[in-house]
Design a protein around this motif. Structure first.
Motif: not given
Length: 217
Positions: A69-96
């Motif tokens: 009963h979750g939202k499908d691709l037709s129901q999510i908002e563009l604000e959830q996946c477009a032009e989002l402020e973002a950060i990068s997390i460096n977890a290079k060579n980590a597994t967990a």
């Protein structure tokens, strides 16, 4: 103009994204040669045909992928996946990748992209086994801290050694979208950029390939 960085893998005929799932078939529905029967000379067209599972290439997961009963691709908002402020997390060579990688980071209302360097194994047999993943504790922390989307440059955001998927359950249950199989995360700064991963507006689908990219100011 901002600098755009492509964070997607190329999808091609025969690509195996997830071991056990069929590879895409990309071919002509109408070839240029056959189109000559319908158009004037020198006016050829190609109409392609693609057969694939939705978990192909770099793709976005929305709640319907995990919850009936979750939202499908037709129901999510563009604000959830477009032009989002973002950060990068460096977890290079980590597994967990645990909670400690995110503690103290400003993740609220942001796309959080986890760089593990696993994309170097893309399209090889090594890509499927022993891949990096987020722990359940990390997912709970990101949920409670208000992240909007979480991405990773790995085979799966969950540990696939077992049969449970707590990260998918935690994040998608809170309507936090997931983007898997990213690439080129090593080219991103820690912050100060935007992230987009917009899928087609399909009803009844919970996952689909995206052209994910970062926009650097």
């Amino acid at each position: 103009m901002p600098t755009l960085i492509d964070l997607s893998h190329t999808i091609f005929d025969g690509l195996v994204t997830y071991k056990g799932l069929p590879a895409p078939i990309i071919c002509d529905y109408l070839s240029r040669e056959n189109s000559k029967a319908f158009y004037e000379a020198g006016t050829e067209f190609q109409i392609g045909k693609i057969e694939m599972v939705t978990n192909t290439g770099t793709y976005l997961d929305c709640p319907f992928h995990r919850f009936a009963h979750g939202k499908d691709l037709s129901q999510i908002e563009l604000e959830q996946c477009a032009e989002l402020e973002a950060i990068s997390i460096n977890a290079k060579n980590a597994t967990a990748v645990g909670k400690e990688y995110f503690t103290g980071k400003d993740v609220k209302n942001k796309a959080v992209l986890v760089y593990t360097n696993w994309a170097t194994h893309w399209n090889t047999t090594e890509y499927f086994e022993g891949h990096p993943y987020l722990t359940e504790e990390a997912a709970v922390y990101l949920r409670d801290a208000g992240a909007k989307l979480v991405g990773i440059d790995s085979h799966n955001i969950d540990n696939t050694a077992g049969r449970t998927r707590p990260v998918h359950t935690t994040l998608l249950g809170a309507e936090i979208l997931i983007c898997e199989h990213l690439g080129n995360l090593d080219q991103l700064p820690e912050s100060g950029f935007k992230f987009s991963a917009v899928p087609p507006k399909f009803e009844g689908a919970g996952t689909f390939p995206v052209r994910a990219y970062a926009s650097l100011k």
